[in-house]
Design an enzyme around this catalytic site. Structure first.
Site, PDB file in Angstrom:
ATOM      1  N   SER A 171       0.817  -1.210   0.000  1.00 39.68           N
ATOM      2  CA  SER A 171       0.000   0.000   0.000  1.00 39.68           C
ATOM      3  C   SER A 171       0.845   1.253   0.000  1.00 39.68           C
ATOM      4  CB  SER A 171      -0.858   0.036   1.269  1.00 39.68           C
ATOM      5  OG  SER A 171      -1.636  -1.113   1.374  1.00 39.68           O
TER       6      SER A 171
ATOM      7  N   HIS B 104      -0.789  -2.613  -7.117  1.00 37.71           N
ATOM      8  CA  HIS B 104      -1.576  -2.347  -5.909  1.00 37.71           C
ATOM      9  C   HIS B 104      -3.068  -2.464  -6.203  1.00 37.71           C
ATOM     10  CE1 HIS B 104      -2.891   0.818  -2.722  1.00 37.71           C
ATOM     11  NE2 HIS B 104      -2.995  -0.403  -2.247  1.00 37.71           N
TER      12      HIS B 104
ATOM     13  N   GLU C  75      -3.383   0.173  -9.127  1.00 44.76           N
ATOM     14  CA  GLU C  75      -2.404   1.256  -9.191  1.00 44.76           C
ATOM     15  C   GLU C  75      -1.050   0.590  -9.474  1.00 44.76           C
ATOM     16  OE1 GLU C  75      -1.882   5.012  -6.209  1.00 44.76           O
ATOM     17  OE2 GLU C  75      -1.977   3.070  -5.273  1.00 44.76           O
TER      18      GLU C  75
ATOM     19  N   ASN D  74      -3.288   5.969  -1.393  1.00 40.08           N
ATOM     20  CA  ASN D  74      -3.111   6.043   0.066  1.00 40.08           C
ATOM     21  C   ASN D  74      -2.474   7.346   0.528  1.00 40.08           C
ATOM     22  OD1 ASN D  74      -4.388   3.717   1.037  1.00 40.08           O
ATOM     23  ND2 ASN D  74      -2.753   2.487   0.122  1.00 40.08           N
TER      24      ASN D  74
HETATM   25  N1  LIG Z   1      -6.256  -4.469   3.651  1.00 41.29           N
HETATM   26  C1  LIG Z   1      -6.395  -3.649   2.609  1.00 41.29           C
HETATM   27  O1  LIG Z   1      -7.454  -2.990   2.441  1.00 41.29           O
HETATM   28  C2  LIG Z   1      -5.291  -3.520   1.586  1.00 41.29           C
HETATM   29  C3  LIG Z   1      -5.551  -2.907   0.356  1.00 41.29           C
HETATM   30  C4  LIG Z   1      -4.530  -2.836  -0.598  1.00 41.29           C
HETATM   31  C5  LIG Z   1      -3.262  -3.340  -0.302  1.00 41.29           C
HETATM   32  N2  LIG Z   1      -3.031  -3.933   0.920  1.00 41.29           N
HETATM   33  C6  LIG Z   1      -1.687  -4.474   1.168  1.00 41.29           C
HETATM   34  O2  LIG Z   1      -1.723  -5.889   0.938  1.00 41.29           O
HETATM   35  C7  LIG Z   1      -0.797  -6.543   1.832  1.00 41.29           C
HETATM   36  C8  LIG Z   1      -1.549  -7.603   2.625  1.00 41.29           C
HETATM   37  O3  LIG Z   1      -2.596  -6.977   3.355  1.00 41.29           O
HETATM   38  P1  LIG Z   1      -3.830  -7.835   3.931  1.00 41.29           P
HETATM   39  O4  LIG Z   1      -4.830  -6.834   4.401  1.00 41.29           O
HETATM   40  O5  LIG Z   1      -4.217  -8.901   2.969  1.00 41.29           O
HETATM   41  O6  LIG Z   1      -3.126  -8.517   5.209  1.00 41.29           O
HETATM   42  P2  LIG Z   1      -3.602  -9.784   6.051  1.00 41.29           P
HETATM   43  O7  LIG Z   1      -3.087  -9.579   7.425  1.00 41.29           O
HETATM   44  O8  LIG Z   1      -5.067 -10.046   5.840  1.00 41.29           O
HETATM   45  O9  LIG Z   1      -2.814 -11.016   5.346  1.00 41.29           O
HETATM   46  C9  LIG Z   1      -1.409 -11.147   5.322  1.00 41.29           C
HETATM   47  C10 LIG Z   1      -1.108 -12.628   5.129  1.00 41.29           C
HETATM   48  O10 LIG Z   1       0.286 -12.780   4.854  1.00 41.29           O
HETATM   49  C11 LIG Z   1       0.740 -13.942   5.512  1.00 41.29           C
HETATM   50  N3  LIG Z   1       2.203 -13.832   5.655  1.00 41.29           N
HETATM   51  C12 LIG Z   1       2.892 -12.991   6.469  1.00 41.29           C
HETATM   52  N4  LIG Z   1       4.223 -13.146   6.261  1.00 41.29           N
HETATM   53  C13 LIG Z   1       4.358 -14.092   5.270  1.00 41.29           C
HETATM   54  C14 LIG Z   1       5.479 -14.664   4.597  1.00 41.29           C
HETATM   55  N5  LIG Z   1       6.737 -14.291   4.886  1.00 41.29           N
HETATM   56  N6  LIG Z   1       5.239 -15.589   3.635  1.00 41.29           N
HETATM   57  C15 LIG Z   1       3.978 -15.968   3.323  1.00 41.29           C
HETATM   58  N7  LIG Z   1       2.877 -15.464   3.943  1.00 41.29           N
HETATM   59  C16 LIG Z   1       3.074 -14.519   4.892  1.00 41.29           C
HETATM   60  C17 LIG Z   1      -0.019 -13.970   6.828  1.00 41.29           C
HETATM   61  O11 LIG Z   1      -0.052 -15.286   7.364  1.00 41.29           O
HETATM   62  C18 LIG Z   1      -1.400 -13.477   6.387  1.00 41.29           C
HETATM   63  O12 LIG Z   1      -2.236 -14.563   6.024  1.00 41.29           O
HETATM   64  C19 LIG Z   1      -0.149  -5.448   2.661  1.00 41.29           C
HETATM   65  O13 LIG Z   1       1.051  -5.049   2.043  1.00 41.29           O
HETATM   66  C20 LIG Z   1      -1.182  -4.313   2.603  1.00 41.29           C
HETATM   67  O14 LIG Z   1      -0.613  -3.041   2.804  1.00 41.29           O
HETATM   68  C21 LIG Z   1      -4.021  -4.046   1.864  1.00 41.29           C
END
Ligand SMILES: NC(=O)c1ccc[n+]([C@@H]2O[C@H](COP(=O)([O-])OP(=O)(O)OC[C@H]3O[C@@H](n4cnc5c(N)ncnc54)[C@H](O)[C@@H]3O)[C@@H](O)[C@H]2O)c1
Length: 296
Positions: free
Chosen positions: A120, A141, A153, A191
């Site tokens: 993000s 993104h 993005e 963001n």
């Molecule tokens: N939540 C949102 O609205 C959103 C929107 C756009 C982008 N993002 C980005 O997407 C990414 C993930 O966000 P999310 O909300 O899905 O998080 P989340 O916490 O729902 O999921 C993250 C997952 O990654 C896994 N994980 C952590 N370290 C790992 C590794 N080394 N190898 C494999 N798996 C691993 C965890 O077990 C977990 O299941 C972040 O970078 C976030 O900034 C989030």
């Protein structure tokens, strides 16, 4: 660069599972990797029920839904990504953890593979520096939830090649997404603008200007936003919001990006939003409905 024929997604949380679903729904074999086996069980359930919703709304045939599920393979083993054409990383929003993963991916994926991040806010150039292939590292993104939201993005790092950019854009378009392009500065476009607004909503609550319900109703009814900023923060995840504010604060060096102490306190308390059942709102009991007050 050859057309993308198979994808890997690392991180099976709310974003990774949605990105994996998109790939499978568009006919691509997908490996979904998570270190936590329970996350993979949750991801499989949420992908099946989301695909079922597409089918019941008539947006996908039953056969296409079953085909998509067959294209999806879950694993905890990164080595399974050795033959994919692109890896889309969607793990925790931490530069150190992502860099470690990019360095591992660099060693185990084929030399032509693109390494994309769904970050993000974190610098694509810095993630690329942990690999030997910075020309093939890019930001891709997606918005939450990926199967529904129209935007991707795309963020070019300092060394991202035109070929990597074109192949990534073509993949986003194959998924039916509109693409916007950003330079590699903290928070990119969406963001950079959205998170300070959410942070300001926390300050508005923290300083007692109004209640959470009225802050959300004010922004929904007053600015036509489909969700209020505090509801949206719960949906995104308060930990994700806090991580992004820290990146904006450090990367842009302006005190106006300092995270609100209330946001920090909620995260410290484990109130991470919908995914934990409690954030600004409590989802463990009957959902709190934001009711607009009639004005006279
Ligand atoms: N939540 C949102 O609205 C959103 C929107 C756009 C982008 N993002 C980005 O997407 C990414 C993930 O966000 P999310 O909300 O899905 O998080 P989340 O916490 O729902 O999921 C993250 C997952 O990654 C896994 N994980 C952590 N370290 C790992 C590794 N080394 N190898 C494999 N798996 C691993 C965890 O077990 C977990 O299941 C972040 O970078 C976030 O900034 C989030």
């Amino acid at each position: 660069m050859d057309e993308i024929q198979a994808i890997g997604v690392v991180g099976g949380g709310q974003m990774g599972s949605g990105i994996a679903q998109l790939g499978a729904m568009h006919g691509l074999p997908v490996w979904l990797v998570d270190t936590d086996p329970e996350a993979l069980v949750r991801a499989t359930k949420s992908i099946s029920s989301s695909i079922q919703r597409f089918v019941s709304k008539g947006q996908l045939s039953q056969k296409a839904g079953s085909d998509a599920l067959r294209l999806l393979r879950c694993t905890s083993n990164l080595e399974d990504l050795s033959s994919v054409d692109i890896v889309i990383e969607a793990i925790v929003e931490s530069e150190d953890v992502k860099k470690r993963l990019f360095s591992q991916l660099d060693k185990m994926t084929k030399p032509s593979a693109i390494l994309a991040s769904n970050t993000s806010s974190i610098s694509i150039t810095r993630l690329a520096s942990s690999t030997s292939r910075p020309r093939q590292v890019i930001g891709m993104h997606f918005m939450n939830p990926p199967p529904i939201m129209r935007l991707v993005e795309i963020v070019r790092g300092a060394d991202t090649s035109d070929e990597t950019f074109s192949a990534t854009k073509a993949l986003a378009e194959r998924f039916g997404k509109a693409v916007v392009c950003s330079q590699d500065y903290a928070g990119f476009i969406v963001n950079r603008i959205l998170m300070p607004m959410i942070n300001e909503a926390f300050f508005t609550l923290y300083t007692g200007v109004s209640t959470k319900e009225d802050i959300d109703a004010g922004m929904k009814l007053g600015t036509n936003h489909p969700m209020g900023p505090l509801e949206l923060a719960d949906f995104i995840g308060l930990d994700v919001c806090l991580s992004i504010m820290k990146v904006l604060h450090a990367g842009l060096g302006d005190s106006k990006y300092a995270p609100c102490p209330l946001l920090v306190q909620y995260v410290d308390a484990g109130r991470l939003g919908r995914k934990r059942g409690i954030g600004v709102y409590d989802y463990r009991k009957a959902p709190e409905v934001v009711k607009p007050k009639p004005s006279l």
